[in-house]
Enzyme design. Structure first.
Site, PDB file in Angstrom:
ATOM      1  NE  ARG A 136      -3.290   0.233   3.045  1.00 36.43           N
ATOM      2  CZ  ARG A 136      -4.580   0.290   2.717  1.00 36.43           C
ATOM      3  NH1 ARG A 136      -5.062   1.371   2.136  1.00 36.43           N
ATOM      4  NH2 ARG A 136      -5.379  -0.714   2.980  1.00 36.43           N
ATOM      5  CG  ASP A 239      -4.328   0.802   9.557  1.00 36.12           C
ATOM      6  OD1 ASP A 239      -3.613   0.019  10.210  1.00 36.12           O
ATOM      7  OD2 ASP A 239      -5.569   0.717   9.537  1.00 36.12           O
TER       8      ASP A 239
END
Length: 309
Positions: A136, A239
């Protein structure tokens, strides 16, 4: 053995300015360079169309901005949620300031098939080297903008909220800007992951988050391998790790932008629905605390609201 990571994240190393792509000191001292990515045909027209409406002007002097007009890159990490990705691409149709969409394809067992939406900017597919959540945040060369917005493949979007988030990021380039917000808490000497902090938050989950491309380099190349290995092993926490990294480097909290559209675009459930998901996130935060030697997360109550009209 966390001895090596603790030395890696020692005060001396982070204050030396050596072997770092980014430091808070140099980040604020360097000249403000314009975004150099070319505008695609039709994009300028879209910008002119919104300059008089409530979305605002990207380079407005009223905002105190001195940079030239710039754009952002959308990055979508996906695994077997093709319909969700197609929905996001359709939502981005006609979006001003959008330079391109990069779909990071995490399923190496099959390639993208069928008909995919064609919009006013390129939609590029990148095949991951392995099925990893760390993909990501890879700083791909094809990213030509400083602003990168990470979007989950099940996120629903509304153009005004994207533009508002981009405007807020341009004024807060060393922060993670987006939604949804999360927080951390301490209980009996242990760190826990919190979903609803009511009036305050300390993390912006990267299901929709504007991030400076420089932080992608930091995440990929300057984090200790123990962090990346933990994320790959548990398939969780990338995250949280990005929030730790940015707060550690800048000593600033993220910034929340109020969500307008519903969060889910109808795509099927993903990793966050596993029974062990939140327990793993608690443990991830404790691991990160041990590696960093402290918890760098900072609380904020700052919220950017869209125009009520």
């Amino acid at each position: 053995n966390l001895t090596s990571p603790l030395l890696q994240y020692s005060s001396a190393r982070w204050n030396s300015g050596r072997d770092l792509t980014y430091t808070p000191r140099t980040f604020h001292d360097v000249p403000m360079m314009p975004g150099e990515a070319a505008f695609y045909a039709g994009t300028k027209k879209l910008i002119y169309l919104i300059q008089e409406n409530l979305m605002g002007v990207n380079g407005s002097k009223r905002l105190g901005l001195t940079r030239d007009e710039e754009q952002f890159t959308v990055m979508i990490l996906t695994y077997n949620r093709d319909d969700g990705v197609k929905t996001i691409i359709e939502r981005l149709r006609g979006c001003p300031y959008l330079n391109k969409v990069i779909v990071v394809w995490n399923n190496r067992e099959r390639m993208p098939i069928g008909i995919w939406p064609q919009i006013h900017v390129p939609v590029e597919f990148v095949l991951s080297e392995k099925n990893s959540l760390n993909s990501r945040f890879l700083p791909y060369d094809r990213i030509e903008t400083e602003a990168v917005v990470s979007i989950d493949d099940d996120m629903d979007l509304d153009l005004p909220e994207i533009i508002l988030a981009f405007r807020m990021w341009r004024e807060n380039r060393d922060r993670i800007v987006g939604f949804p917000e999360r927080f951390h808490r301490f209980k009996h000497g242990r760190t826990y992951y919190g979903m609803d902090g009511l009036l305050q938050y300390s993390m912006i989950i990267t299901s929709f988050a504007f991030i400076h491309k420089e932080f992608l380099f930091e995440y990929t190349y300057n984090q200790h391998p123990a962090i990346l290995e933990h994320i790959d092993r548990h398939r969780n926490c990338e995250d949280i790790a990005m929030n730790y990294l940015v707060s550690h480097l800048t000593r600033r909290p993220p910034m929340k932008v109020v969500k307008i559209a519903p969060e889910n675009n109808g795509a099927r459930s993903g990793l966050s629905t596993r029974a062990s998901h939140y327990a793993e996130r608690d443990e991830c935060m404790r691991t990160l605390n041990a590696i960093y030697g402290y918890c760098p997360l900072l609380f904020s109550q700052e919220v950017a609201h869209p125009n009520a009209d």
